[in-house]
Design a protein around this motif. Structure first.
Motif, PDB file in Angstrom:
ATOM      1  N   ARG A 336       0.855  -1.185   0.000  1.00  0.00           N
ATOM      2  CA  ARG A 336       0.000   0.000   0.000  1.00  0.00           C
ATOM      3  C   ARG A 336       0.888   1.230   0.000  1.00  0.00           C
ATOM      4  O   ARG A 336       1.886   1.277   0.727  1.00  0.00           O
ATOM      5  CB  ARG A 336      -0.931   0.008   1.217  1.00  0.00           C
ATOM      6  N   VAL A 338       0.905   5.786  -0.593  1.00  0.00           N
ATOM      7  CA  VAL A 338       0.224   7.069  -0.796  1.00  0.00           C
ATOM      8  C   VAL A 338       1.199   7.996  -1.496  1.00  0.00           C
ATOM      9  O   VAL A 338       2.370   8.101  -1.100  1.00  0.00           O
ATOM     10  CB  VAL A 338      -0.236   7.683   0.537  1.00  0.00           C
ATOM     11  N   ARG A 343      -3.322  10.166  -3.870  1.00  0.00           N
ATOM     12  CA  ARG A 343      -3.927   8.903  -4.258  1.00  0.00           C
ATOM     13  C   ARG A 343      -3.347   7.745  -3.455  1.00  0.00           C
ATOM     14  O   ARG A 343      -2.158   7.739  -3.097  1.00  0.00           O
ATOM     15  CB  ARG A 343      -3.753   8.647  -5.755  1.00  0.00           C
ATOM     16  N   LEU A 344      -4.227   6.775  -3.188  1.00  0.00           N
ATOM     17  CA  LEU A 344      -3.830   5.539  -2.533  1.00  0.00           C
ATOM     18  C   LEU A 344      -3.649   4.467  -3.598  1.00  0.00           C
ATOM     19  O   LEU A 344      -4.513   4.282  -4.463  1.00  0.00           O
ATOM     20  CB  LEU A 344      -4.898   5.099  -1.533  1.00  0.00           C
ATOM     21  N   HIS A 345      -2.531   3.746  -3.521  1.00  0.00           N
ATOM     22  CA  HIS A 345      -2.226   2.682  -4.477  1.00  0.00           C
ATOM     23  C   HIS A 345      -2.096   1.376  -3.706  1.00  0.00           C
ATOM     24  O   HIS A 345      -1.387   1.307  -2.693  1.00  0.00           O
ATOM     25  CB  HIS A 345      -0.923   2.977  -5.220  1.00  0.00           C
ATOM     26  N   SER A 357      -5.461   2.328  -8.081  1.00  0.00           N
ATOM     27  CA  SER A 357      -5.359   3.554  -7.281  1.00  0.00           C
ATOM     28  C   SER A 357      -6.695   4.286  -7.262  1.00  0.00           C
ATOM     29  O   SER A 357      -7.523   4.127  -8.165  1.00  0.00           O
ATOM     30  CB  SER A 357      -4.263   4.466  -7.837  1.00  0.00           C
ATOM     31  N   LEU A 360      -7.620   9.599  -2.327  1.00  0.00           N
ATOM     32  CA  LEU A 360      -7.872   9.459  -0.896  1.00  0.00           C
ATOM     33  C   LEU A 360      -7.968  10.821  -0.218  1.00  0.00           C
ATOM     34  O   LEU A 360      -8.964  11.135   0.422  1.00  0.00           O
ATOM     35  CB  LEU A 360      -6.765   8.628  -0.252  1.00  0.00           C
ATOM     36  N   LEU A 376      -3.702   4.813   8.839  1.00  0.00           N
ATOM     37  CA  LEU A 376      -2.927   5.752   8.035  1.00  0.00           C
ATOM     38  C   LEU A 376      -3.210   7.162   8.504  1.00  0.00           C
ATOM     39  O   LEU A 376      -4.350   7.500   8.853  1.00  0.00           O
ATOM     40  CB  LEU A 376      -3.312   5.596   6.552  1.00  0.00           C
ATOM     41  N   THR A 378      -2.692  11.192   7.197  1.00  0.00           N
ATOM     42  CA  THR A 378      -2.308  12.132   6.142  1.00  0.00           C
ATOM     43  C   THR A 378      -2.399  13.548   6.697  1.00  0.00           C
ATOM     44  O   THR A 378      -3.163  13.810   7.633  1.00  0.00           O
ATOM     45  CB  THR A 378      -3.218  12.002   4.905  1.00  0.00           C
ATOM     46  N   TRP A 390      -8.343   0.862   7.633  1.00  0.00           N
ATOM     47  CA  TRP A 390      -8.613  -0.070   6.530  1.00  0.00           C
ATOM     48  C   TRP A 390      -9.818  -0.943   6.892  1.00  0.00           C
ATOM     49  O   TRP A 390      -9.794  -1.692   7.865  1.00  0.00           O
ATOM     50  CB  TRP A 390      -7.396  -0.949   6.289  1.00  0.00           C
TER      51      TRP A 390
END
Length: 691
Positions: A336, A338, A343-345, A357, A360, A376, A378, A390
């Motif tokens: 995972r 960012v 964007r989250l991948h 992706s 987020l 997470l 941010t 999650w």
């Protein structure tokens, strides 16, 4: 008659005509005159050849251009030729025991030696010349005060003696000097032996070398030995019979003997797949240029083409923006990440396809995954923090507890080990903010109120009931997370680079070049100091009691109870971090240029070459080390690289039995390594498995 080298081969027809051809393409490189009876090939990429005639004439061939010219001549006839690795010098020795050092570009004699010489070799440097005579004496003419001692236990034929200069730490490898079947490394600068004598039962063939790995074996049969060229320490015993060996690529080694070929990992000696079998004795093998196929020939003339097993150790993914943070999800083959575009991948490690992706947090300029990757954080450019959890295949908003005051960008984050608490702080000021699951707000932890004070770091202490903070006020403080009231400073007058409290020990690395380790809670009473100039950080592994520190281009590993320096790991660039792997038996270090390396924590020997990430910026590191997987994630710039690392075994309860069962060798009373018989090795392995 057919002679072959790694890149070239020589064909002789029934009429005495010979030619040198390229091993890969089959291209004709030189047509040799009928009078030629012997050929030597060497130099850079095997671009130089030397031919001799029974009359003692020599000719030097430049295979890249096809040109040739007359070499040195001796009436007694030549017995042998050695070519320097760069092809600039030649060493001739004659049948009557004279040796001549010949300069290729000037076509002239540089030096002469006598004394019954029957062999010699050359290195890259002008003074790297080794000679040996019919009495078994071996010496370096340019180092008159140093003479390698012959191995005890017998005397091998002088014609079987061999030597090779290694670029690894300026070592000299000598084999069959004294007792047959022995090999030994010598440190030319220290003028001493490196490691123990390696012993086989019969006369050794010339060993093969790649990087820091060496392979020795006896063509008469028996196992081969894989060992480290830098330390002289054995790595593994490769089951035989082995009649020949060859490195195929950076990570693979091929051996063959009898009717079988075997593939091995060149890092740890583990077998790669099942034996490859012929109906008759295998005589030769070569690998395709792309490293995907192997061609082998047996004594009956049969050719077999094999598909080599994949041994990819690294996979790199390029993301559309700079990676803010990435994590390996423990127990899952998933990454995972960012990126700076918010964007989250998410993608499986087994896939090389573009990751899935989704957007987020469009304002994110900072991101930090919690341990385990299930939560997470941010943060935006003005310090606003958002928390995510999650759930059901994606991250869902967990909380928005505010942020740093005055539009101050977030400078650092620390998650608690259970991911239920979070600390973050800004680029300015001396306040850290504490958040916990279920809370809608943060609690301020005011490290200091002095003008100009700036917080430099914070972490959760063991048990998660307290927090450590340190700043430019040159103080280290401890706080209780339930009631954040400061205690008296634990350290004053030192600019703390790193601190941690775990296993009843307080560890502090300061700008005074000292790492302090103090029992807790008796802080300040009994303090152990470990010197390290320009130290930037330190870590302690509670279970093994080892400590590592980094800074000033080195990583140091210490045994804390005895204050013994176990190893000092030198690096060519700036080190930005180091850490123990979870079991404490290995150390990871990473550098500003993006390189990462794995080391043995006790010996200090490198276990991998420098692993280059996907960028040239200071990397971020994450690991997933379990019994089934040893994975390292390196994030740098827009790239994410996943390395599959060699496995490690836990420390054995009976080291001697473990060593004998693993390597097929034992240490004799004089301190020399002896290869076990096949029956003895099977007995040790069975006993080890039974335990």
């Amino acid at each position: 008659m057919n002679l072959s080298w790694e890149r070239r081969f020589v064909l002789h027809d029934d009429n005495g005509q010979a030619e040198i051809r390229d091993r890969r393409s089959g291209a004709l490189l030189a047509q040799l005159p009928p009078a030629v009876d012997r050929v030597w090939i060497g130099g850079t990429d095997e671009t130089l050849a030397v031919t001799t005639t029974p009359a003692g004439d020599t000719r030097i061939w430049h295979l890249a251009s096809g040109e040739s010219h007359q070499g040195w001549r001796h009436a007694a006839g030549l017995a042998g030729v050695a070519i320097s690795p760069d092809g600039a010098r030649l060493l001739f020795w004659t049948r009557d025991g004279e040796a001549v050092l010949w300069r290729v570009d000037g076509a002239r004699v540089e030096a002469r030696h006598d004394g019954g010489i029957v062999g010699g070799t050359l290195g890259r440097r002008p003074h790297e010349v080794v000679l040996w005579n019919r009495d078994g004496r071996l010496w370096l003419p340019e180092m008159s005060d140093f003479a390698p001692v012959a191995a005890e236990g017998g005397r091998c034929s002088p014609s079987a003696i061999g030597a090779r200069f290694l670029d690894v730490q300026r070592h000299l490898l000598v084999w069959n000097h004294g007792a047959c079947g022995t090999a030994r490394l010598w440190d030319l600068e220290a003028q001493r032996a490196v490691g123990a004598v390696i012993r086989h039962r019969d006369e050794l063939a010339p060993p093969v070398l790649q990087g820091d790995r060496l392979v020795t074996w006896s063509p008469a049969g028996g196992p081969a030995r894989l060992w480290q060229a830098g330390s002289g320490e054995p790595v593994a015993t490769l089951d035989g019979p082995v009649a020949a060996a060859r490195f195929l690529r950076d990570d693979a080694l091929l051996t063959w003997g009898g009717s079988e070929l075997r593939l091995w990992s060149s890092q740890d000696g583990e077998p790669l797949g099942l034996p490859l079998r012929h109906a008759a004795r295998v005589g030769e093998a070569s690998v395709s240029e792309d490293g995907q196929h192997l061609l082998s020939r047996d004594a009956e003339g049969s050719l077999r083409l094999w598909q080599l097993p994949s041994r990819r150790t690294a996979t790199t993914w390029r993301l559309p923006a700079v990676v803010l943070d990435a994590t390996l999800v423990p127990g899952e083959a998933t990454v995972r990440a960012v990126t700076l575009d918010g964007r989250l991948h998410v993608w499986p490690t087994a896939s090389e396809a573009a990751p899935e992706s989704r957007l987020l947090d469009a304002q994110a300029v900072y991101a930090a995954f919690a341990p385990g990757g299930q939560r997470l954080m941010t943060a935006s450019a003005d310090g606003e923090v958002r928390l995510w959890s999650w759930e059901e295949g994606g991250f869902r908003a967990l909380a928005s507890p505010g942020g740093t005051p005055g539009d101050d960008p977030v400078a650092g984050v620390a998650w608690s080990p259970d991911a239920d608490r979070l600390l973050f702080w800004g680029e300015q000021g001396c306040i850290a903010w504490l958040w916990r699951v279920g809370s809608a707000r943060t609690v301020a932890i005011a490290h200091g109120d002095e003008v100009g004070c700036r917080l430099r770091g914070a972490t959760f202490a063991a048990g998660q009931d307290s927090v450590l903070t340190w700043g430019e006020d040159r103080r280290l403080r401890r706080w209780n997370v339930e009631s954040p009231v400061p205690t008296a400073p634990l350290v004053e007058g030192v600019l703390v680079r790193h601190a941690e409290l775990d296993g009843g020990r307080l560890l502090v690395a300061g700008d005074d070049g000292v790492v302090r380790l103090t029992p807790w809670p008796e802080a300040g009473e009994v303090e152990t100091r470990f010197p390290h100039d320009a130290v930037q950080g330190a870590r302690r592994h509670a279970e093994t009691g080892r400590l590592l520190s980094w800074g000033g281009g080195t990583v140091r590993i210490w045994e804390t109870d005895s204050r013994t320096l176990l190893a000092s790991l030198a690096h060519e660039g700036d080190i930005v971090g180091a850490a123990f792997t979870p079991e404490g038996e290995r150390v990871l270090s990473w550098q500003r240029e993006g390189r990462v390396r794995l080391w043995d924590a006790v010996s200090g020997h490198p276990l991998t070459p420098a692993l280059q990430g996907a960028g040239r910026t200071p990397p971020a590191i994450d690991v997933d080390f379990t019994a089934k997987a040893q994975r390292l994630l390196v994030t740098s710039g827009e790239g994410v690289t996943l390395w599959q690392l060699p496995p490690v075994s836990p420390p054995p309860s009976r080291p001697a039995l473990h060593h004998q069962g693993l390597t097929g060798t034992r240490l004799t009373a004089p301190g020399e390594v002896e290869v076990l018989s096949a029956a003895a090795w099977r007995e040790r392995s069975a006993e080890l498995a039974a335990r």
